[in-house]
Design a protein around this motif. Sequence first.
Motif, PDB file in Angstrom:
ATOM      1  N   ASN A   1     -11.922  24.163 -20.337  1.00 45.70           N
ATOM      2  CA  ASN A   1     -13.169  23.578 -19.859  1.00 45.70           C
ATOM      3  C   ASN A   1     -14.119  24.703 -19.451  1.00 45.70           C
ATOM      4  O   ASN A   1     -13.842  25.430 -18.500  1.00 45.70           O
ATOM      5  CB  ASN A   1     -12.885  22.666 -18.666  1.00 45.70           C
ATOM      6  N   PRO A   2     -15.245  24.868 -20.145  1.00 46.18           N
ATOM      7  CA  PRO A   2     -16.159  25.978 -19.834  1.00 46.18           C
ATOM      8  C   PRO A   2     -16.853  25.823 -18.483  1.00 46.18           C
ATOM      9  O   PRO A   2     -17.514  26.761 -18.023  1.00 46.18           O
ATOM     10  CB  PRO A   2     -17.182  25.927 -20.981  1.00 46.18           C
ATOM     11  N   ASP A   3     -16.695  24.677 -17.847  1.00 48.43           N
ATOM     12  CA  ASP A   3     -17.297  24.460 -16.535  1.00 48.43           C
ATOM     13  C   ASP A   3     -16.333  24.789 -15.397  1.00 48.43           C
ATOM     14  O   ASP A   3     -16.692  24.697 -14.224  1.00 48.43           O
ATOM     15  CB  ASP A   3     -17.766  23.002 -16.398  1.00 48.43           C
ATOM     16  N   GLU A   4     -15.103  25.181 -15.744  1.00 49.34           N
ATOM     17  CA  GLU A   4     -14.112  25.550 -14.744  1.00 49.34           C
ATOM     18  C   GLU A   4     -13.816  27.041 -14.832  1.00 49.34           C
ATOM     19  O   GLU A   4     -14.048  27.673 -15.861  1.00 49.34           O
ATOM     20  CB  GLU A   4     -12.807  24.772 -14.969  1.00 49.34           C
ATOM     21  N   PHE A   5     -13.282  27.592 -13.747  1.00 46.70           N
ATOM     22  CA  PHE A   5     -12.865  28.985 -13.774  1.00 46.70           C
ATOM     23  C   PHE A   5     -11.486  29.050 -14.436  1.00 46.70           C
ATOM     24  O   PHE A   5     -10.508  28.538 -13.911  1.00 46.70           O
ATOM     25  CB  PHE A   5     -12.826  29.570 -12.357  1.00 46.70           C
ATOM     26  N   ASN A   6     -11.457  29.678 -15.607  1.00 48.24           N
ATOM     27  CA  ASN A   6     -10.248  29.705 -16.419  1.00 48.24           C
ATOM     28  C   ASN A   6      -9.455  30.998 -16.304  1.00 48.24           C
ATOM     29  O   ASN A   6      -8.249  31.020 -16.552  1.00 48.24           O
ATOM     30  CB  ASN A   6     -10.613  29.474 -17.886  1.00 48.24           C
ATOM     31  N   TYR A   7     -10.131  32.085 -15.964  1.00 47.39           N
ATOM     32  CA  TYR A   7      -9.487  33.392 -15.907  1.00 47.39           C
ATOM     33  C   TYR A   7      -9.680  33.974 -14.515  1.00 47.39           C
ATOM     34  O   TYR A   7     -10.793  34.000 -13.981  1.00 47.39           O
ATOM     35  CB  TYR A   7     -10.083  34.338 -16.947  1.00 47.39           C
ATOM     36  N   ARG A   8      -8.588  34.464 -13.937  1.00 48.69           N
ATOM     37  CA  ARG A   8      -8.657  35.033 -12.595  1.00 48.69           C
ATOM     38  C   ARG A   8      -7.861  36.323 -12.511  1.00 48.69           C
ATOM     39  O   ARG A   8      -6.826  36.471 -13.168  1.00 48.69           O
ATOM     40  CB  ARG A   8      -8.104  34.041 -11.563  1.00 48.69           C
ATOM     41  N   ILE A   9      -8.343  37.219 -11.690  1.00 53.31           N
ATOM     42  CA  ILE A   9      -7.595  38.426 -11.335  1.00 53.31           C
ATOM     43  C   ILE A   9      -7.453  38.431  -9.824  1.00 53.31           C
ATOM     44  O   ILE A   9      -8.448  38.324  -9.095  1.00 53.31           O
ATOM     45  CB  ILE A   9      -8.297  39.696 -11.843  1.00 53.31           C
TER      46      ILE A   9
END
Length: 430
Positions: free
Chosen positions: A407-415
């Motif tokens: 979903n491009p409206d959600e944060f998909n990648y995190r560090i």
Amino acid sequence: MMCFKVALLFFACVSIGSAVKLEEKFRWKEVSYAWPSDAAKEEAITGKRYVPENNLLLGLDVHKDRLFITVPRWKSGVASSLNYVKVSSVEASPVLVPYPSWEANTIEADVSQGQDRLGGRADAPEAKVVDGQLRDNSSIISTFRIQVDECDRLWVMDTGLADILGSPKQIAPPALVIFDLNTDTLIRRYTFTSSDLGHNSFLANVIVDVPKHECGNAYAYVPDLGGYGVVVYSFKDNKSWRVKHNFFHFDPLNGDFNVGGVNFQWTDGVFGMALGKPSSEGSRTVYFHALASTKEFSVPNFVLQNETRATSSDAYYDYSLVGDRGSNGQATAEALHEKTNVLFYTQVNKDGVGCWKADKPFNPDTQGLVDSDSAALVFPNDLKIDGDDNLWILSDRLPVFMYKKLNPDEFNYRILKGKVNDLILGTPCE
């Protein structure tokens, strides 16, 4: 009464310590880059060389103020496979800067259409491959895992494979690409030989073993998750050899995964590897595990480094079973923190990160879960430990990317990051 207060204080400290979580450093909904100009970005989008939703973060490592991040070419439209952001950046979602340059990461041709060359015509100035040979040895086609060693070198495992989930194209042979991070120049590109590769080989990870004060005598261990082997590379001799063992295979009873609402089955073999503390003689234990498995194994590094011994059937009993992580304990990456002798590893089915103190038996009772988060740690894919005792984690919802759609409206990648001593407080790894 005083003892009672001391006891309360002790348990309060343990409770607070065990509640310490990884802190989010960066997060992205979709990956964006530091384009040379707006026109260059628009041209890439128009030419489908940049398809934002096809760019997935996967691997990481840290060197001084640079956090290196990989973006494998799972699908067409990946703008740059090897990149970095500044650790000191105050932006929540900083743009990725291609490393060592835009040119080294640019694939002009639409490989999904089966073209053999980069840059369209073979004689085009921007072409990176001509007659199957790279024009520029610093080129990065597609990388999953990287490692920074203690000699300020960046080791890149370049698969050479693009559009993996679409129409796979082997643009260049698998190779190790090594950079000097003090000068940002290429040290060497080593292309693996045909004898290094087996049926269904996929070389995606790299672990670098450097004897203290002997930068020229480094070894790299490259697990082959698809061919169930390990390739060993000697920097000094500029030579590699393939090692086989039953422990490199996947466990047929532990190939079932449930991540981010996606159920899938994988048969990935040996993938995660980590180096133990050096002994008084200088040798180290090499820990390893298959991705589709819950078991951990080990072998002394001097076994792998001796080509004659490593490739002989006599070495079979040099390998040991360390233990089992227990139900749903499948892991991707792992790394050992030498000061505490604690091995950290991802827990993909648990949306978390586990730990084990290496001087204890390896079983579910002696392992800890340092953090678990059903939003921030959906498929923790890679982890590293820097020189300041920070644990770094990258999560990327890979199964959703592969089998459904992010979903491009959600944060998909995190560090995320955290201090090792804080994270293990109150766990069996303390």
